[in-house]
Enzyme design. Structure first.
Site, PDB file in Angstrom:
ATOM      1  N   GLU A  25       0.896  -1.340  -0.316  1.00  0.00           N
ATOM      2  CA  GLU A  25      -0.077  -0.090  -0.047  1.00  0.00           C
ATOM      3  C   GLU A  25       0.832   0.945  -0.183  1.00  0.00           C
ATOM      4  OE1 GLU A  25      -1.487   1.943   3.327  1.00  0.00           O
ATOM      5  OE2 GLU A  25      -1.098   0.129   4.584  1.00  0.00           O
ATOM      6  N   LYS A  86      -4.840  10.506   0.576  1.00  0.00           N
ATOM      7  CA  LYS A  86      -5.462  10.116   1.868  1.00  0.00           C
ATOM      8  C   LYS A  86      -6.739   9.240   0.368  1.00  0.00           C
ATOM      9  CE  LYS A  86      -6.753   7.937   5.838  1.00  0.00           C
ATOM     10  NZ  LYS A  86      -7.158   7.361   7.283  1.00  0.00           N
ATOM     11  N   VAL A 106      -5.135   0.556   3.278  1.00  0.00           N
ATOM     12  CA  VAL A 106      -5.288  -0.909   3.020  1.00  0.00           C
ATOM     13  C   VAL A 106      -7.151  -1.517   2.108  1.00  0.00           C
ATOM     14  CG1 VAL A 106      -6.308  -2.909   4.325  1.00  0.00           C
ATOM     15  CG2 VAL A 106      -4.167  -1.493   5.325  1.00  0.00           C
ATOM     16  N   ASP A 138     -16.826   5.558  14.511  1.00  0.00           N
ATOM     17  CA  ASP A 138     -15.874   5.584  13.253  1.00  0.00           C
ATOM     18  C   ASP A 138     -15.026   4.108  13.425  1.00  0.00           C
ATOM     19  OD1 ASP A 138     -12.678   6.394  12.057  1.00  0.00           O
ATOM     20  OD2 ASP A 138     -12.551   7.792  12.484  1.00  0.00           O
ATOM     21  N   SER A 140     -12.974   2.335  10.052  1.00  0.00           N
ATOM     22  CA  SER A 140     -12.418   2.015   8.570  1.00  0.00           C
ATOM     23  C   SER A 140     -13.018   1.050   7.741  1.00  0.00           C
ATOM     24  CB  SER A 140     -10.626   1.434   9.109  1.00  0.00           C
ATOM     25  OG  SER A 140     -10.199   1.359   8.192  1.00  0.00           O
ATOM     26  N   ALA A 141     -12.857   1.838   7.106  1.00  0.00           N
ATOM     27  CA  ALA A 141     -13.406   0.782   5.510  1.00  0.00           C
ATOM     28  C   ALA A 141     -12.744  -0.364   4.907  1.00  0.00           C
ATOM     29  CB  ALA A 141     -13.411   1.846   4.461  1.00  0.00           C
ATOM     30  N   ASP A 142     -11.410  -0.306   5.881  1.00  0.00           N
ATOM     31  CA  ASP A 142     -10.520  -1.642   6.279  1.00  0.00           C
ATOM     32  C   ASP A 142     -11.852  -2.832   6.196  1.00  0.00           C
ATOM     33  OD1 ASP A 142      -8.470   0.362   5.182  1.00  0.00           O
ATOM     34  OD2 ASP A 142      -7.299  -0.677   7.118  1.00  0.00           O
ATOM     35  N   LYS A 159      -3.250  -1.717  16.332  1.00  0.00           N
ATOM     36  CA  LYS A 159      -2.751  -1.067  16.989  1.00  0.00           C
ATOM     37  C   LYS A 159      -3.525  -0.885  17.888  1.00  0.00           C
ATOM     38  CE  LYS A 159       0.158   1.795  14.926  1.00  0.00           C
ATOM     39  NZ  LYS A 159       0.142   1.636  13.582  1.00  0.00           N
TER      40      LYS A 159
HETATM   41  N1  PSU Z   1      -1.847   2.021  10.616  1.00  0.00           N
HETATM   42  C1  PSU Z   1      -0.847   1.824  10.569  1.00  0.00           C
HETATM   43  N2  PSU Z   1       0.086   2.911   9.563  1.00  0.00           N
HETATM   44  C2  PSU Z   1      -1.130   3.241   8.905  1.00  0.00           C
HETATM   45  C3  PSU Z   1      -2.252   3.049   8.315  1.00  0.00           C
HETATM   46  C4  PSU Z   1      -2.956   2.382   8.885  1.00  0.00           C
HETATM   47  O1  PSU Z   1      -0.107   1.795  11.576  1.00  0.00           O
HETATM   48  O2  PSU Z   1      -0.843   3.894   7.855  1.00  0.00           O
HETATM   49  C5  PSU Z   1      -2.641   3.400   7.154  1.00  0.00           C
HETATM   50  C6  PSU Z   1      -3.521   2.395   6.299  1.00  0.00           C
HETATM   51  O3  PSU Z   1      -3.682   2.770   5.302  1.00  0.00           O
HETATM   52  C7  PSU Z   1      -4.754   1.696   6.827  1.00  0.00           C
HETATM   53  C8  PSU Z   1      -5.082   3.464   6.984  1.00  0.00           C
HETATM   54  O4  PSU Z   1      -5.167   1.673   6.127  1.00  0.00           O
HETATM   55  O5  PSU Z   1      -4.048   3.716   7.927  1.00  0.00           O
HETATM   56  C9  PSU Z   1      -6.938   3.444   7.659  1.00  0.00           C
HETATM   57  O6  PSU Z   1      -7.088   4.330   8.161  1.00  0.00           O
HETATM   58  P1  PSU Z   1      -8.565   5.086   8.170  1.00  0.00           P
HETATM   59  O7  PSU Z   1      -8.739   4.797   9.909  1.00  0.00           O
HETATM   60  O8  PSU Z   1      -8.795   6.312   8.113  1.00  0.00           O
HETATM   61  O9  PSU Z   1      -9.853   3.791   7.670  1.00  0.00           O
HETATM   62 MN    MN Z   2     -12.537   6.736   9.619  1.00  0.00          MN
END
Ligand code: PSU
Ligand code: MN
Length: 302
Positions: A25, A86, A106, A138, A140-142, A159
Site C-alpha cells: 500500500e 489519502k 488498506v 468511526d 475503518s473501511a478496511d 494497534k
Molecule cells: N495503521 C498503521 N499505519 C498506517 C495505517 C494504519 O499503522 O499507515 C493506514 C493504512 O493505510 C490503513 C489506514 O488502511 O491507515 C486506515 O485509515 P482509516 O482509519 O482512516 O480507515
Molecule cells: Mn475513519
C-alpha cells in the site's frame, strides 16, 4: 476504451504466468511515516519481496490513474509531495475523475490488487474500530473491504489507537478469518501481546496458504487477516506504548481531530512522543511482514 487501471509489464507478466506477486500500500508511505524514512522503507520492502522470490506491486493513484507497480520516482513522489491525498475506497472515483495523486489505504489497495488479480498484500497495521466508535461511528473501511474482497492482508495486527476487541468482533461478524502466525495471542502492532487470544493460529506460510486456498476454493469470497507478530527483539512493551498512545489520543481529542485525519495524526504524534523509536519498530515490523508475505505468495502460487 483504455484500461481503467495500469499494471506494469513486470507485474502483468508474473500474474499471467502464475508467479507470486505481493501488493503493497501507499498510505503507509505518504501518511504513515515521515520523509525520507518512508521512501527508504518503501524501497527496502520491495527489495525484501524480491529477495523472497515474489514480484512487488506497490499501489497508488497517480495523475488520476490507479497504478499497480511503481517506479523509484513514483515512490519518491508519494513520499515527499504534500498534495498526495489519502484515498480509501470512497475516495477512488473522485481522485480518478480529477486526475489527482492518491495514496491508497488498506481498503483501496485491496480493491485495486483484486482488480489486477493479486491475492497477497503486505502492510504494517490494519484500520479497524476506533476507540469510542460507540459515539463517533468511526470504523475503518478496511473492515468493510476485508468482508468483501478476496485478498489476504499480512499485518502486525491492530494497534491500540483502535479498540482491538471490537475490531476482532467486527471481523468475526464480517466472516473474515483472522490467522495469527506462530503465536497464541493476537498481536498489537508494536507489541506481540494484546490480551486477546489468537482467533486462528497457524505455523508458517504454507499453513496460511492452505487456509487461503480452502476459503476461496469453497467459494467463500472476502479477505483474510494474516497477523504476523513483531519480532521480540523489535517490540515495544505494551504498557510502555500504551501510555504514549493514550497521550496521543488525548492530544487528538483536544485538537478536535475526526474522520480520515485521525489515523495519520496519531501515527505522527506517536513518532514525536517516542522520539522516533516507534518509527524504528514500525519499519522493522513492515520488513518482517514483507518476508512473510513473499513466502506466503510463493506458497500460495506453488
Ligand atoms: N495503521 C498503521 N499505519 C498506517 C495505517 C494504519 O499503522 O499507515 C493506514 C493504512 O493505510 C490503513 C489506514 O488502511 O491507515 C486506515 O485509515 P482509516 O482509519 O482512516 O480507515
Ligand atoms: Mn475513519
Amino acid at each position: 476504451m483504455t484500461d481503467p487501471i495500469r499494471v506494469t509489464d513486470e507485474v502483468a507478466e508474473a500474474l499471467a504466468e502464475g508467479r507470486p506477486v505481493v501488493a503493497l500500500e501507499s498510505t503507509i508511505i505518504s501518511h504513515g511515516m515521515p520523509y525520507p524514512r518512508n521512501v527508504e522503507m518503501a524501497r527496502g520492502v520491495e527489495a525484501i519481496v524480491r529477495a523472497g522470490g515474489a514480484v512487488p506491486a506497490t499501489i497508488a493513484v497517480l495523475d488520476g490513474v490507479p497504478r499497480v507497480g511503481l517506479s523509484e520516482d513514483d515512490l519518491e513522489l508519494l513520499a515527499s509531495d504534500p498534495g498526495v491525498l489519502k484515498v480509501s475506497v470512497r475516495d477512488l472515483p473522485y481522485v480518478v475523475a480529477r486526475g489527482l495523486h492518491g495514496a491508497t489505504t488498506v481498503a483501496a489497495t485491496m480493491r485495486l490488487a483484486s482488480l489486477a488479480g493479486i491475492r497477497v498484500f503486505v502492510t504494517g497495521g490494519l484500520g479497524g474500530v476506533h476507540r469510542g466508535a460507540q459515539q463517533s461511528f468511526d470504523v475503518s473501511a478496511d473492515l468493510t473491504e476485508l468482508g468483501r474482497t478476496s485478498v489476504a492482508v499480512v499485518s502486525a495486527g491492530v494497534k491500540s489507537i483502535l479498540d482491538i476487541g471490537l475490531t476482532l468482533e467486527a471481523l468475526e461478524t464480517l466472516g473474515v478469518p483472522v490467522l495469527v502466525n506462530g503465536s497464541d495471542e493476537f498481536p498489537s502492532f508494536y507489541s506481540r501481546s494484546s490480551g486477546f487470544p489468537s482467533p486462528l493460529p497457524v505455523d508458517g506460510p504454507a499453513e496460511a496458504a492452505a487456509v487461503l486456498r480452502a476459503k476461496w476454493t469453497l467459494g467463500l469470497p472476502g479477505g483474510v487477516v494474516v497477523a504476523n507478530p513483531i519480532p521480540a527483539a523489535d517490540e515495544i512493551a505494551a504498557d510502555e506504548i500504551g501510555g504514549i498512545i493514550d497521550q496521543a489520543l488525548a492530544d487528538a481529542d483536544r485538537l478536535g481531530m475526526t474522520g480520515k485525519d485521525i489515523t495519520p495524526y496519531l501515527l505522527g504524534r506517536i513518532v514525536e512522543i517516542t522520539g522516533g523509536s516507534s518509527l524504528t519498530a514500525n519499519i522493522a515490523l513492515v520488513e518482517h511482514n514483507a518476508r512473510f508475505g513473499a513466502a506466503l505468495a510463493v506458497a500460495y502460487a506453488g
